[in-house]
Structure formats: C-alpha cells, structure tokens
Scaffold this active site. Structure first.
Site, PDB file in Angstrom:
ATOM      1  CB  CYS A   1     -10.234  -7.489  -6.492  1.00  0.00           C
ATOM      2  SG  CYS A   1     -11.576  -6.382  -6.912  1.00  0.00           S
TER       3      CYS A   1
ATOM      4  CG  LEU B   1     -14.156  -3.258 -10.013  1.00  0.00           C
ATOM      5  CD1 LEU B   1     -14.237  -4.013  -8.755  1.00  0.00           C
ATOM      6  CD2 LEU B   1     -12.842  -2.741 -10.137  1.00  0.00           C
TER       7      LEU B   1
END
Length: 478
Positions: A251, A420
């Site tokens: 990501c 995250l």
C-alpha cells in the site's frame, strides 16, 4: 465443511465457539508477566524469520505466482526481526507508566478477542506481526483470511499455534477461519471484542459498521514529489526499488511521481536509466484497459512483472524493464492513472513549482489514497516543511521512497507494522502505524494530591484584551 453449505445458525455457532475458545485461552495466560510475553513475541519473530522461505513459497504458490518471491521473503525476515529488537523497550502488561510522585499510574489490559481481517497481498507477514502485537498484550487473535489466500493464512496460523503449544501455552490464542466468506467475516466482527481491518475500503467500512470497536486502514496511493533541487539519480533508484518490491503490492508503493518542470526531462531520463519504460499514448490506453475491468483493478493482472502486464495489455517491453511509466495531465475519477495500481506502474506528472505540486498531490489523494503517504525529494528545508505541512497525509518521507520505509526500516524511526492508519482524511480513527499500543486498553489510576490550588487567573489569561469578553448579550427565555 465448506462455508457455502453452512446455515446461518451453523456459522453463528462456529464463530461463537472460536470466540469462546479465545476467551478461555486468555484466561489461561492471565498471570503471564511482561517478560513472559516478550519471550513469546521473540519466539514468534524467530519462527517467522526461520520459516520465511517456506511461508513465502506457499503464498507464491497459492496466489498464482503474483508478486516477487524475494520481496516476500525479505518482508518476513526484516519486519518480525525489527519488532523483536523493540520488544525489550515496550511495556504492554500491568503498570506501563507511573508518575514519579505516584499520583497517576497507567495499567495496560487486553482488548479481548481480536478479529483481524487479512488482505491477500501480505497475509504471511501481517499474521506474524499482529500475532506479536496481540500476544504482547495477552489478547487472543482470530484471523479471517482473504478467500484467494486462505490456505497459506491457515498454514501460517497453524505453525504459530504449534509454536505456542511447544512453549506450553494454549494454542487457541491464535485461530483462523478455515473457509472465509463475507457473512462469516461479518459474524466474526460482531462477536469479537475488537476488529483490526487491513484491506480495501469496503472491508474497512464494514469493520467500522459492525458495531464492534475497530481500527481500519486507508487505501494506499503514495505519491513522490521531485523538487528542482532533488538528487535525481538517488530518487530514481529509490523509486525503482519500491516498484520492484513485490511488484508494487504494498500500500506504500509509489503510484505517481510529480516532477518540478525545471527537472522534468532529466528526471524522466533518470527513471529510464533505472529500467523505467515510458509508454506512448497508445500503450498507455492499452495499459489502462488491462489494469482496470469494470472500474476495478484486474486481480488477474496486478502484482506482476512489467513484462507480464505489458504482454497482457498487448505490447512488449525489454527484459531489463523494471517498471512502467505513463505521462498524465488530468486527475479525477475519469482518469484511472490517478488511482492506486498495486503494480509496478507509475503515472508521471509535470508541475510548474512546489505549490502546484502540493495542490496536485492533494487533488490526487482526494480521489484515492487520502491520508496515507507521500514523499518529497528536495535539498530545500523550507520546501520540505511546507510540503509536509500542506499535504493531506499521515506520513511524509524525505529523500526516501515510501514503498520501502513507511512500515519501518532499520534506518528510520517509523514503527514496524503491516497496517497503516490514515487519519480522518482516509476515514480512519487514527493516523499512525498500527503497533503495540493499539492492542491494549489503558486504565488510569489516580490519587488526589495534597495541594488543591487553582492557577493564577491573571497569569493564565495574560495577553488577552478584556474588551474581547465584555458586552455580550444576556440570555432570555422570551
């Protein structure tokens, strides 16, 4: 028994049994000390390190060879090892903080049975890291894998269960849904004490809507801004390394490179020297058509080599090609190159100056990747601070690629993780790397101090003009 054949009642019963087993396992380790859980955490990291090759090959086999095997192994070696090196300095059990005078004490307590929603891109590493986080705070974990990687996820969890058993601890601290489905995951989220969702926007939205407290993550779509004072060779090399890292599956991988006009041509040349292939207009259109099908990323094409993607699109690139590039001038939902690509594919943009670059970064992130991350490559400290202050992201890498550094590295101070948070920009409740402190409740134990003296009003409000606080209207019920 396949999940398609289970009735609603059977699915509820199966999940309820797993949650009950998790709670019983937690009760059995209630008296473990901080040193006990540190030893468990280090053992999990050691097993991940030792089994990195086996787990990575299993993932590579189940997902049809997507991604880059060397990168998968490296992730399983580096991140658990980095976490293991940190656990001696982390407090997650009992008293974790105490006021020197004893008037405030903080005590950590488990969240409970945690449901972890596992993405198909990094199931092995995520399970290992979240096991370390969860067990460090004496939680139980139930992993719900992506259907495309359910076998390897169960395989890793079973290895970790065996490790716990060998160490004399209840293996039901870790469990995995054998045959996942959307309905099974929904039931799990509702019955668990806490949810951690790592994956796409729909998954995170479901977690937040489950009625159970949850941490979610936002979509990735990292952007690099290349300033006119950047070290172009090092910047290009870092972007290449990020694109080659598991062929863009992370990501944090750079998806767009926004370049100052003064160095645009030189930067494109630097990227080409690192193996970047600049698509022409026709190739760009073919690339878009193969990467997206019906508005969604084509799972049969992404996370592959640039040669594989180009061939699927209908054109060829050299064997030495390490990533694909396409020039873009427009952003928005009608322009797919604006979005996250989960592939070694980047959009390149030209801007006239720093402020235009900041505006474009925020515009791109308004479509995809809000709150996640970006980077600035510059020698100008004022530019770096302005960029970091004005972009709508939780992480800003300086003269470094986000793809290899956001989730922790030996040469930065970012907490090691696979999840995250992206803050309010990305629809998340937090804007940090998911780590140890997110896996326990905190009880604040406070005592009264002998003195009870209010601060001096004139000192506290010094500098405020009295005229600001006079002649306000009176309240009336009429």
């Amino acid at each position: 028994m396949e999940h398609q054949k289970l009735t609603e009642e059977q699915m509820n019963a199966q999940i309820a049994e797993m949650v009950a087993k998790g709670k019983a396992a937690m009760d059995a380790i209630e008296k473990l000390t901080q040193e006990d859980v540190r030893r468990i955490a280090k053992a999990v990291a050691r097993l991940s390190y030792d089994r990195a090759d086996v787990w990575s090959n299993a993932l590579f086999a189940e997902n049809g060879g997507s991604g880059r095997l060397e990168s998968k192994i490296a992730q399983l070696v580096s991140r658990p090892l980095g976490l293991a090196a940190q656990v001696d300095g982390v407090k997650t059990v009992g008293v974790i903080e105490e006021d020197p005078d004893g008037y405030l004490v903080k005590i950590a307590k488990p969240l409970g049975v945690i449901a972890s929603l596992v993405p198909m891109t990094v199931p092995t590493g995520l399970v290992a890291c979240q096991t370390i986080f969860g067990l460090m705070a004496k939680n139980a974990m139930i992993f719900s894998p992506h259907p495309r990687t359910k076998k390897v996820t169960n395989f890793v969890v079973n290895d970790l269960r065996e490790l716990l058993d060998r160490m004399g601890y209840p293996k039901d601290l870790l469990q995995c849904v054998e045959n996942p489905s959307l309905r099974m995951t929904d039931i799990l989220m509702k019955k668990a004490d806490f949810v951690i969702a790592t994956g796409g926007a729909a998954m995170v939205k479901a977690a937040y809507s489950s009625g159970t407290p949850a941490f979610g993550v936002g979509a990735g779509n990292s952007i690099s801004y290349v300033d006119d004072s950047a070290d172009l060779e090092n910047t290009a090399r870092g972007i290449r390394d990020a694109e080659m890292n598991d062929w863009g599956s992370g990501c944090s991988t750079e998806n767009s490179v926004v370049i100052h006009a003064a160095v645009y041509d030189k930067m494109i040349d630097a990227l080409k020297k690192e193996g970047g292939y600049l698509c022409n207009a026709e190739e760009k259109e073919k690339l878009i058509n193969v990467l997206w099908k019906n508005g969604k990323l084509n799972v049969d094409c992404i996370i592959h080599t640039p040669q594989h993607i180009a061939k699927a699109a209908g054109f060829q690139v050299p064997d030495a090609c390490t990533f694909l590039m396409a020039e873009e001038t427009h952003w928005g939902e009608a322009y797919p190159m604006t979005e996250e690509k989960l592939s070694p594919v980047i959009a390149v943009w030209k801007v006239k100056d720093l402020d235009s670059g900041i505006e474009l970064v925020n515009n791109i992130h308004s479509i995809s990747g809000a709150g996640h991350s970006c980077s600035i490559h510059s020698a100008d400290e004022e530019h770096i601070l302005r960029f970091a202050s004005k972009t709508h992201t939780s992480r800003v890498a300086v003269n470094a690629c986000t793809g290899l550094n956001n989730a922790g590295a030996y040469n930065n101070k970012m907490p090691w993780t696979f999840s995250l948070g992206c803050g309010s920009w990305g629809g998340n409740a937090y804007s940090e790397n998911n780590t140890f402190k997110h896996y326990y409740n905190t009880t604040w134990v406070y005592r009264l101090m002998p003195q009870n003296i209010a601060p001096d009003r004139s000192e506290v409000f010094a500098g405020l003009d009295d005229k600001l606080f006079s002649d306000y209207s009176a309240f009336s019920l009429e």
